[in-house]
Scaffold this motif. Structure first.
Motif, short mmCIF file in Angstrom:
data_model
loop_
_atom_site.label_atom_id
_atom_site.label_comp_id
_atom_site.label_asym_id
_atom_site.label_seq_id
_atom_site.Cartn_x
_atom_site.Cartn_y
_atom_site.Cartn_z
N LYS A 47 -0.32 -5.56 4.42
CA LYS A 47 -1.49 -6.01 5.19
C LYS A 47 -1.30 -7.39 5.81
O LYS A 47 -2.12 -7.80 6.65
CB LYS A 47 -2.71 -6.09 4.26
CG LYS A 47 -3.39 -4.76 3.96
CD LYS A 47 -4.59 -4.97 3.06
CE LYS A 47 -5.68 -5.84 3.61
NZ LYS A 47 -6.64 -5.19 4.52
N ARG A 49 -1.75 -10.02 4.03
CA ARG A 49 -2.95 -10.65 3.45
C ARG A 49 -2.57 -11.77 2.50
O ARG A 49 -1.66 -11.60 1.68
CB ARG A 49 -3.73 -9.57 2.70
CG ARG A 49 -4.91 -10.03 1.87
CD ARG A 49 -5.74 -8.82 1.54
NE ARG A 49 -6.71 -8.97 0.50
CZ ARG A 49 -7.91 -8.40 0.55
NH1 ARG A 49 -8.25 -7.69 1.60
NH2 ARG A 49 -8.73 -8.51 -0.45
N SER A 134 -9.36 -2.64 2.33
CA SER A 134 -9.42 -1.81 3.52
C SER A 134 -8.00 -1.69 4.10
O SER A 134 -7.22 -2.64 4.04
CB SER A 134 -10.37 -2.43 4.54
OG SER A 134 -10.06 -3.79 4.75
N ASN A 136 -6.20 -1.93 6.67
CA ASN A 136 -5.90 -2.51 7.98
C ASN A 136 -5.05 -3.76 7.80
O ASN A 136 -4.98 -4.33 6.72
CB ASN A 136 -7.20 -2.90 8.68
CG ASN A 136 -8.10 -3.75 7.79
OD1 ASN A 136 -8.84 -3.21 6.97
ND2 ASN A 136 -8.01 -5.06 7.92
N SER A 142 -11.58 -2.64 10.04
CA SER A 142 -11.26 -1.66 9.00
C SER A 142 -11.16 -0.26 9.60
O SER A 142 -11.92 0.09 10.51
CB SER A 142 -12.34 -1.65 7.91
OG SER A 142 -12.42 -2.90 7.29
#
Ligand code: TXA
Ligand code: MG
Length: 322
Positions: A47, A49, A134, A136, A142
């Motif tokens: 991701k 993230r 999510s 994405n 999302s």
């Protein structure tokens, strides 16, 4: 209609440390075994993230809650009974075994039981908890379909369980139950009033004064299309449009006088139907190389709060500090 062979394959992939995208009623999640640190690292990598963003642990039975949290307070029991399986995440004090990579090093953990037959079948077959942000890329919109997951993650995901379009369309409501007064950290389609009704007490909605850096959506551009997106009152639309070369206009409540050549999307009037369509619409518009996506603002009533929250984030007009 449960696809037994696929569920078994997906559960095996989770067991061997792989990543499985799974449908939920809110949005698609990117799932990994919540007890496997290496697998969870792959989620963050896939991701893009940051590691200090905690993940939600998904469970297949209400009774699994006690395996993840120190204690199940009465408030939690009531909310789980009223809304699970469903679009509500509970933040509670974690058990010592819950990995730091799941909680971002905090002493709390987010738990939810999703309401989708394939997600529940997978969770029950797998048996353990599944962390699932999510599915994405970090800060993107999302995904609400399997095709959108493929577009976001390509071959970074080992398996995509296709459960059709997500029924709710917006991420779960997150409520923190670790304080004397419960606090909504992320609004969703389960509203403050619905929560207060079940709890028989008032609940705080502190999206504005959330000072905890790990609070959801701390980035001012979260849930955002790549195309510049603006949110504005109906009265300002016509004038604003004159200065934009290739706009897409998304309206829900009023008709706007726009030149015939302007791409115009009419969203549903009801909050529920609007939420269902929102991310899909943004994603479709985003691939058509408009100069700007211009969205008519939505009512300030309780049932629209979660939608307004996402629209503010999509347009970068949330005034929360990063
Ligand atoms: O509807 C949903 O909740 C979806 C589906 C897949 O279940 N999941 C989802 O996950 O939206 P994600 O990771 O995109 O968003 C989870 C949010 C994050 O913003 C994170 O900061 C917050 O939940 N969160 C998780 N654990 C937390 C904790 N212990 N304390 C505060 N916030 C937490
Ligand atoms: Mg997310």
């Amino acid at each position: 209609m449960i696809k037994t062979a696929e569920i078994r394959e997906a559960a095996d992939i989770l067991r061997s440390g792989g990543l499985v995208a799974l449908p939920t009623e809110t949005v698609y999640g990117l799932g990994a075994d919540a007890a496997n640190e290496a697998a969870i690292r792959r989620i963050f990598k896939a991701k893009g993230r940051p590691f200090d963003h905690p993940l939600i642990v998904h469970i297949g039975k209400i009774s699994d809650l006690s395996q993840w949290v120190l204690e199940v307070p009465e408030n939690a029991e009531r909310l789980a009974k009223a809304f699970w399986p469903g679009p509500l995440t509970l933040i509670l004090k974690k058990q010592p075994h819950v990995l730091n990579i799941v909680t971002g090093g905090q002493d709390t953990v987010g738990i939810r039981m999703p309401n989708h037959p394939l997600a529940l079948a997978l969770l029950q077959t797998f048996g353990g908890g599944v962390v699932a942000p999510s599915a994405n890329q970090f800060t993107h919109v999302s995904p609400t379909t399997a095709a959108a997951v493929r577009e976001e993650l390509g071959d970074k995901v080992d398996f995509i369980l296709d459960g059709g379009a997500c029924a709710v369309g917006l991420e779960s409501t997150i409520i923190d139950l670790t304080h004397e007064v419960p606090v909504i950290l992320r609004p969703g389609m389960i509203t403050q009033a619905m929560l207060e009704d079940v709890l028989g007490m008032s609940v705080r909605n502190t999206r504005q004064d959330a000072s905890d850096v790990r609070a959801p959506g701390m980035h001012h551009l979260h849930y955002a299309p790549m195309t510049k997106t603006v949110l504005m009152a109906n009265a300002d639309l016509a004038n604003y449009l004159k200065a934009v070369k290739k706009p897409a206009v998304v309206v829900s409540h009023n008709d706007v006088k726009v030149p015939a050549e302007v791409q115009f999307v009419k969203m549903p009037n009801s909050a529920k139907a609007y939420a269902h369509d929102l991310y899909h619409t943004l994603r479709e518009l985003d691939r058509q190389s408009f100069q700007e996506i211009i969205i008519e603002s939505v009512p300030d009533t309780a049932e629209w709060i979660a939608i307004k929250d996402r629209l503010m984030k999509a347009s970068g007009s949330s005034n929360r500090s990063p």
